[in-house]
Design a protein around this motif. Structure first.
Motif, short mmCIF file in Angstrom:
data_model
loop_
_atom_site.label_atom_id
_atom_site.label_comp_id
_atom_site.label_asym_id
_atom_site.label_seq_id
_atom_site.Cartn_x
_atom_site.Cartn_y
_atom_site.Cartn_z
N GLU A 47 15.25 68.63 -7.53
CA GLU A 47 15.83 68.50 -8.84
C GLU A 47 16.13 67.09 -9.94
OE1 GLU A 47 17.86 72.18 -8.90
OE2 GLU A 47 16.46 73.11 -7.73
N HIS A 48 16.93 66.77 -9.26
CA HIS A 48 17.77 65.90 -9.66
C HIS A 48 15.99 64.57 -10.48
CE1 HIS A 48 20.02 62.31 -11.01
NE2 HIS A 48 19.23 61.71 -9.98
N GLY A 49 15.84 64.08 -9.35
CA GLY A 49 14.06 63.23 -9.57
C GLY A 49 13.78 63.94 -11.23
N LEU A 50 13.41 65.39 -11.03
CA LEU A 50 12.38 65.69 -11.43
C LEU A 50 13.53 66.06 -13.33
CD1 LEU A 50 9.63 67.03 -11.96
CD2 LEU A 50 11.22 69.37 -11.52
N GLU A 51 14.51 65.98 -13.37
CA GLU A 51 15.19 66.31 -14.03
C GLU A 51 15.09 64.28 -15.37
OE1 GLU A 51 19.42 67.74 -13.61
OE2 GLU A 51 18.28 69.52 -13.74
N ALA A 52 15.26 63.70 -14.37
CA ALA A 52 15.21 62.33 -14.61
C ALA A 52 14.03 61.57 -14.64
CB ALA A 52 16.23 61.38 -13.79
N ARG A 61 12.87 52.52 -5.37
CA ARG A 61 14.33 52.00 -5.65
C ARG A 61 15.55 52.75 -5.10
NH1 ARG A 61 11.44 50.64 -10.19
NH2 ARG A 61 12.95 51.61 -11.51
N ARG A 62 15.57 54.25 -5.80
CA ARG A 62 16.71 54.70 -5.17
C ARG A 62 16.83 54.88 -3.91
NH1 ARG A 62 19.76 57.45 -8.24
NH2 ARG A 62 20.38 59.05 -7.04
N ARG A 67 24.03 51.57 -0.39
CA ARG A 67 24.20 52.87 0.81
C ARG A 67 23.52 53.22 1.46
NH1 ARG A 67 26.75 58.04 -2.92
NH2 ARG A 67 24.42 57.90 -2.91
N VAL A 68 22.19 53.46 1.02
CA VAL A 68 21.25 54.67 2.33
C VAL A 68 21.29 53.10 3.36
CG1 VAL A 68 18.46 54.86 2.33
CG2 VAL A 68 20.49 55.31 0.08
N LEU A 69 20.88 51.65 2.54
CA LEU A 69 20.33 50.71 3.76
C LEU A 69 21.74 50.90 5.00
CD1 LEU A 69 18.96 48.02 2.06
CD2 LEU A 69 17.65 49.62 2.99
#
Length: 202
Positions: A47-52, A61-62, A67-69
């Motif tokens: 939902e965040h990706g859809l809104e952005a 890239r996200r 932090r994910v790495l």
């Protein structure tokens, strides 16, 4: 909606009946290809990706954020450590308990005996034979146990064990000794357990 096996209308958004088969995504992409429109009208996205309005490159890239790495590296380190721990674990466990009913006694003139109970556990998937030795006092030895001790795979055995030593080997009192349990088939499978030997006063 016609391709959905549960009959839901994906245009109404997220619905609990969805089984995640992605048939609607494939059908939508086929129609978009025929009409010459870009794919991705129906797709997996947060939902965040859809809104952005993140595109595929932005989402990638996200995913590759520091932090994910870092979390991925920590998780891999935990998995590797767990694997190494399992691979290098000792399949032999030994427990030594003194016989409280007979702390020390004279087995023969000038020979002092202490009695123990030793539990040997073979957690390996193959049967093994074990030898028991002792050190810590001059002339101390293991008696009363037929060696080697055979233990089946994933099995254990409780043994009454006696240690004897000359009465003049050390001053009266409590002395530290060490039991050595070794596998006959593989010398690297071994345990050294500390216990005490009591020499009474004359």
């Amino acid at each position: 909606m016609q391709v959905c096996p549960t009959g839901i209308d994906i245009r109404k958004g997220l619905q609990y009946e969805c089984i995640g088969c992605a048939a609607c995504i494939d059908g939508c992409n086929q129609v978009m290809d025929k009409m010459g429109y870009p794919r991705g009208l129906i797709r997996y996205v947060s939902e965040h990706g859809l809104e952005a309005r993140y595109d595929r490159a932005a989402m990638l890239r996200r995913v590759l954020r520091p932090r994910v790495l870092i979390y991925t590296a920590i998780l891999l380190a935990i998995v590797v450590a767990a694997g190494l721990s399992l691979a290098s674990r000792n399949p032999l466990k030994v427990d030594v308990l003194r016989d409280r009913g007979a702390l020390a006694r004279e087995a023969a003139p000038g020979v002092i005996e202490n009695v123990y109970r030793v539990q040997i556990m073979n957690t390996d998937e193959t049967p093994r034979r074990f030898t028991i030795d002792v050190s810590g006092l001059p002339g101390i030895k293991v008696v009363g146990v037929e060696q080697p001790v055979a233990i089946e795979a994933a099995g254990s055995k409780l043994l009454p064990l006696r240690l004897t030593v000359g009465a003049e080997a050390a001053p009266p009192g409590t002395h530290k000794v060490e039991l050595h349990v070794r596998a006959v088939e593989d010398a690297s499978v071994a345990r050294d357990e500390h216990t005490t030997f009591i020499l009474p006063k004359p």
